[in-house]
Motif scaffolding. Structure first.
Motif, PDB file in Angstrom:
ATOM      1  N   SER A  92       5.737  47.796  24.445  1.00 41.39           N
ATOM      2  CA  SER A  92       5.000  46.816  25.242  1.00 41.39           C
ATOM      3  C   SER A  92       5.910  45.636  25.561  1.00 41.39           C
ATOM      4  N   LEU A  93       5.494  44.853  26.515  1.00 38.77           N
ATOM      5  CA  LEU A  93       6.268  43.674  26.881  1.00 38.77           C
ATOM      6  C   LEU A  93       6.371  42.704  25.707  1.00 38.77           C
ATOM      7  N   SER A  94       5.282  42.492  25.000  1.00 42.67           N
ATOM      8  CA  SER A  94       5.306  41.587  23.845  1.00 42.67           C
ATOM      9  C   SER A  94       6.299  42.064  22.801  1.00 42.67           C
ATOM     10  N   ALA A  95       6.285  43.366  22.538  1.00 43.16           N
ATOM     11  CA  ALA A  95       7.219  43.919  21.552  1.00 43.16           C
ATOM     12  C   ALA A  95       8.655  43.803  22.050  1.00 43.16           C
ATOM     13  N   LEU A  96       8.864  44.001  23.338  1.00 44.54           N
ATOM     14  CA  LEU A  96      10.214  43.881  23.894  1.00 44.54           C
ATOM     15  C   LEU A  96      10.725  42.446  23.761  1.00 44.54           C
ATOM     16  N   TYR A  97       9.878  41.463  24.041  1.00 45.12           N
ATOM     17  CA  TYR A  97      10.271  40.059  23.839  1.00 45.12           C
ATOM     18  C   TYR A  97      10.685  39.839  22.385  1.00 45.12           C
ATOM     19  N   PHE A  98       9.927  40.403  21.456  1.00 49.87           N
ATOM     20  CA  PHE A  98      10.190  40.230  20.036  1.00 49.87           C
ATOM     21  C   PHE A  98      11.493  40.915  19.625  1.00 49.87           C
ATOM     22  N   VAL A  99      11.663  42.170  20.016  1.00 48.90           N
ATOM     23  CA  VAL A  99      12.863  42.932  19.654  1.00 48.90           C
ATOM     24  C   VAL A  99      14.121  42.262  20.206  1.00 48.90           C
ATOM     25  N   ALA A 100      14.020  41.689  21.389  1.00 50.32           N
ATOM     26  CA  ALA A 100      15.188  41.068  22.026  1.00 50.32           C
ATOM     27  C   ALA A 100      15.716  39.871  21.249  1.00 50.32           C
TER      28      ALA A 100
END
Length: 120
Positions: A92-100
């Motif tokens: 998800s976008l939220s997870a991608l923001y977090f992983v980045a």
């Protein structure tokens, strides 16, 4: 449980939604890359005011876009291994923001898990 009658029609909707979601993620990456380029073109101290004038975003929001772009650029360059690409992740976008924002080893571990879940 989805009825057999609706399964095919809903399956097409799933594919359409996932396609739109991938497009959204790709757009976020492109926005981040444009923000990186824009900051490089700004004089010292100009970027935040340029951002405020042209978008209603905080610097923090812009930095989130940039972090995603940097992470995905690193993935594309093989920094996380050849198997880690945005297109292969079910994230998800939220997870991608977090992983980045994570350190490389943890980000790779989560990215690989996101790829593994896609094949389930």
């Amino acid at each position: 449980m989805v009825t057999e009658k609706n399964a095919s029609r809903l399956g097409r909707r799933v594919e359409r939604i996932k396609s739109i979601e991938k497009g959204t993620l790709s757009s976020i990456v492109e926005i981040g890359r444009e923000l990186i380029a824009a900051e490089a073109e700004c004089e010292h101290g100009e970027w935040a005011s340029w951002l405020k004038t042209n978008f209603s975003w905080s610097v923090r929001t812009a930095l989130r876009y940039r972090k995603v772009a940097e992470f995905c650029t690193a993935c594309d360059a093989g920094a996380y291994g050849p198997e880690v690409t945005l297109g292969d992740m079910d994230i998800s976008l939220s997870a991608l923001y977090f992983v980045a924002t994570m350190d490389k080893a943890l980000a790779k571990s989560i990215a690989l898990k996101a790829i593994d879940t896609r094949s389930l």
